[in-house]
Design a protein around this motif. Structure first.
Motif, PDB file in Angstrom:
ATOM      1  N   GLU A 175       0.837  -1.205   0.000  1.00 52.63           N
ATOM      2  CA  GLU A 175       0.000   0.000   0.000  1.00 52.63           C
ATOM      3  C   GLU A 175       0.867   1.248   0.000  1.00 52.63           C
ATOM      4  O   GLU A 175       0.589   2.214  -0.717  1.00 52.63           O
ATOM      5  CB  GLU A 175      -0.876   0.024   1.264  1.00 52.63           C
ATOM      6  CG  GLU A 175      -2.111  -0.806   1.245  1.00 52.63           C
ATOM      7  CD  GLU A 175      -2.884  -0.640   2.540  1.00 52.63           C
ATOM      8  OE1 GLU A 175      -4.110  -0.684   2.483  1.00 52.63           O
ATOM      9  OE2 GLU A 175      -2.259  -0.466   3.604  1.00 52.63           O
ATOM     10  N   ARG A 214      -5.639   5.474   2.888  1.00 53.08           N
ATOM     11  CA  ARG A 214      -6.468   4.251   2.824  1.00 53.08           C
ATOM     12  C   ARG A 214      -7.941   4.595   2.668  1.00 53.08           C
ATOM     13  O   ARG A 214      -8.654   4.001   1.864  1.00 53.08           O
ATOM     14  CB  ARG A 214      -6.259   3.415   4.085  1.00 53.08           C
ATOM     15  CG  ARG A 214      -4.928   2.679   4.130  1.00 53.08           C
ATOM     16  CD  ARG A 214      -4.885   1.674   5.263  1.00 53.08           C
ATOM     17  NE  ARG A 214      -3.531   1.175   5.479  1.00 53.08           N
ATOM     18  CZ  ARG A 214      -2.733   1.554   6.473  1.00 53.08           C
ATOM     19  NH1 ARG A 214      -3.152   2.442   7.372  1.00 53.08           N
ATOM     20  NH2 ARG A 214      -1.526   1.047   6.578  1.00 53.08           N
ATOM     21  N   ASN A 218      -9.639   3.265  -0.590  1.00 50.80           N
ATOM     22  CA  ASN A 218     -10.080   1.919  -0.265  1.00 50.80           C
ATOM     23  C   ASN A 218     -11.150   1.400  -1.222  1.00 50.80           C
ATOM     24  O   ASN A 218     -11.018   0.310  -1.796  1.00 50.80           O
ATOM     25  CB  ASN A 218     -10.592   1.855   1.176  1.00 50.80           C
ATOM     26  CG  ASN A 218     -11.106   0.474   1.539  1.00 50.80           C
ATOM     27  OD1 ASN A 218     -10.345  -0.485   1.649  1.00 50.80           O
ATOM     28  ND2 ASN A 218     -12.425   0.357   1.700  1.00 50.80           N
ATOM     29  N   GLN A 222     -10.871  -1.705  -3.896  1.00 49.99           N
ATOM     30  CA  GLN A 222     -11.729  -2.878  -3.712  1.00 49.99           C
ATOM     31  C   GLN A 222     -12.511  -3.198  -4.981  1.00 49.99           C
ATOM     32  O   GLN A 222     -12.778  -4.372  -5.283  1.00 49.99           O
ATOM     33  CB  GLN A 222     -12.711  -2.628  -2.555  1.00 49.99           C
ATOM     34  CG  GLN A 222     -12.055  -2.481  -1.192  1.00 49.99           C
ATOM     35  CD  GLN A 222     -11.703  -3.805  -0.534  1.00 49.99           C
ATOM     36  OE1 GLN A 222     -11.739  -4.848  -1.170  1.00 49.99           O
ATOM     37  NE2 GLN A 222     -11.349  -3.765   0.741  1.00 49.99           N
ATOM     38  N   TYR A 229      -6.464  -6.635  -4.162  1.00 53.81           N
ATOM     39  CA  TYR A 229      -6.131  -5.779  -3.009  1.00 53.81           C
ATOM     40  C   TYR A 229      -6.336  -6.572  -1.726  1.00 53.81           C
ATOM     41  O   TYR A 229      -7.409  -7.119  -1.491  1.00 53.81           O
ATOM     42  CB  TYR A 229      -7.024  -4.535  -3.033  1.00 53.81           C
ATOM     43  CG  TYR A 229      -6.825  -3.577  -1.881  1.00 53.81           C
ATOM     44  CD1 TYR A 229      -5.550  -3.278  -1.383  1.00 53.81           C
ATOM     45  CD2 TYR A 229      -7.929  -2.936  -1.306  1.00 53.81           C
ATOM     46  CE1 TYR A 229      -5.385  -2.386  -0.335  1.00 53.81           C
ATOM     47  CE2 TYR A 229      -7.772  -2.026  -0.263  1.00 53.81           C
ATOM     48  CZ  TYR A 229      -6.497  -1.762   0.221  1.00 53.81           C
ATOM     49  OH  TYR A 229      -6.336  -0.873   1.258  1.00 53.81           O
ATOM     50  N   PRO A 231      -6.152  -5.653   1.905  1.00 52.55           N
ATOM     51  CA  PRO A 231      -5.969  -4.593   2.903  1.00 52.55           C
ATOM     52  C   PRO A 231      -5.434  -5.087   4.239  1.00 52.55           C
ATOM     53  O   PRO A 231      -4.715  -4.353   4.927  1.00 52.55           O
ATOM     54  CB  PRO A 231      -7.377  -3.987   3.047  1.00 52.55           C
ATOM     55  CG  PRO A 231      -8.312  -5.012   2.495  1.00 52.55           C
ATOM     56  CD  PRO A 231      -7.558  -5.762   1.461  1.00 52.55           C
ATOM     57  N   GLY A 234      -1.924  -5.292   3.683  1.00 59.48           N
ATOM     58  CA  GLY A 234      -1.370  -4.065   3.113  1.00 59.48           C
ATOM     59  C   GLY A 234      -0.631  -4.316   1.814  1.00 59.48           C
ATOM     60  O   GLY A 234       0.368  -3.652   1.504  1.00 59.48           O
TER      61      GLY A 234
END
Length: 338
Positions: A175, A214, A218, A222, A229, A231, A234
């Motif tokens: 990320e 983020r 985000n 997604q 991805y 999350p 990361g």
């Protein structure tokens, strides 16, 4: 509806906004006085200049009212009147008119005025990447009207930042790698990064604001079919196949596609954009070509906007502002480990 993760204005910001004509389609604050950056203390933040951008539907009317309310904010150009000021705003540089070093509640502020139409054009097509680039990073939205076209353009600009960054990143990345790439887009090719800015500026912006990045990206990550991805870890896995890169290249803003075309198409060939992007998608140096295209956009707009800034700020403020920038660069240099 505003962009995700952007906060409502506090009393402090509402007080500042109240001193300006209220016909705004968008107002936001950005920079090191709003979001803490690595190496700066809370005390330093309160000493940093506040940076704002105001988007207005009718620049002539807005400057007319602002000259009545805040005439001293303007340089000698105020004697030309609102029509000429509006022409200078729209015809030169990146379409933004800045007033700088303005006293505001024991602070100093700088504010740029851009027409709503010019802002939407930059968000969608990256004509200058000047304001669009600032909006790739977390900002504090103070006011946003119900202009659906503007709302869609704001989200589209974030999606474009993600796609352009994918093309310059390896297949597997973190990320933080992505957010560093995104935050650096509008500084690529900017001559002020050579002199006048802290060289670690991009890293300083990202490292202390990961949670804001983020929240901003985000949903886009997604929903994007070009990436896996994760999350929780990361991590991201980007589609780097020629087919995937071609899809990404075709989704880039128009001005960036045009810059890539100029870089790749040999004189006299005059191939169409789709054919050229198909070639770039299969090139191992695809990311480098995209980087060069972005740099060429930013280089032009940063030079022309800075030249315009000498007139809009006036010579005394220009010298004072430049000194502050050099001091900031010096502080950043001193923070670096030996």
């Amino acid at each position: 509806m505003t962009l995700p993760a952007l906060q409502n204005s506090s009393v402090f910001y509402r007080k500042i906004l109240s001193k300006f004509p209220q016909d705004l389609s968008l107002a936001f604050a950005y920079g090191s006085a709003v979001f803490r950056q690595t190496g700066s203390s809370q005390g330093q933040m309160t000493r940093n200049m506040l940076d704002f951008v105001f988007a207005v539907d009718d620049p002539v009317t807005w400057h007319t009212m602002n000259l009545i309310e805040n005439r001293k904010h303007y340089s000698f150009l105020r004697y030309l009147g609102p029509k000429h000021i509006s022409n200078i705003q729209s015809e030169y540089g990146a379409g933004v008119y800045f007033n700088t070093l303005i006293p505001a509640d024991d602070r100093l502020m700088k504010y740029g005025v851009i027409s709503t139409d010019a802002l939407i054009d930059d968000l969608l097509h990256w004509k200058t990447l000047y304001v669009a680039g600032r909006l790739h990073k977390p900002v504090r939205i103070l006011l946003q009207n119900e202009n659906g076209k503007l709302r869609d353009a704001l989200v589209g600009n974030l999606k474009s930042a993600v796609i352009a960054s994918f093309l310059m990143l390896p297949e597997s990345c973190s990320e933080e790698d992505l957010f560093l790439q995104i935050a650096g887009l509008s500084y690529s090719g900017d001559f002020r990064m050579v002199i006048g800015e802290d060289k670690a500026k991009v890293s300083n912006i990202v490292k202390d604001n990961m949670q804001h990045f983020r929240k901003l990206y985000n949903n886009i990550l997604q929903e994007c079919p070009q990436v896996v991805y994760k999350p929780q870890q990361g991590r991201l896995e980007v589609d780097k196949s020629p087919e995937g890169q071609f899809t990404q290249l075709m989704a880039l803003p128009r001005t960036l596609q045009q810059q890539i075309t100029r870089l790749v198409d040999r004189p006299g060939k005059n191939r169409d954009v789709e054919e050229i992007l198909l070639q770039v998608a299969q090139d191992p140096d695809c990311g480098s070509v995209v980087q060069q295209g972005i740099s060429s956009i930013v280089k032009t707009s940063s030079l022309t906007q800075s030249a315009k800034g000498i007139a809009t700020a006036g010579p005394v403020k220009t010298v004072s502002y430049s000194v502050k920038k050099l001091q900031k660069m010096w502080r950043g240099w001193r923070r670096k480990p030996s």
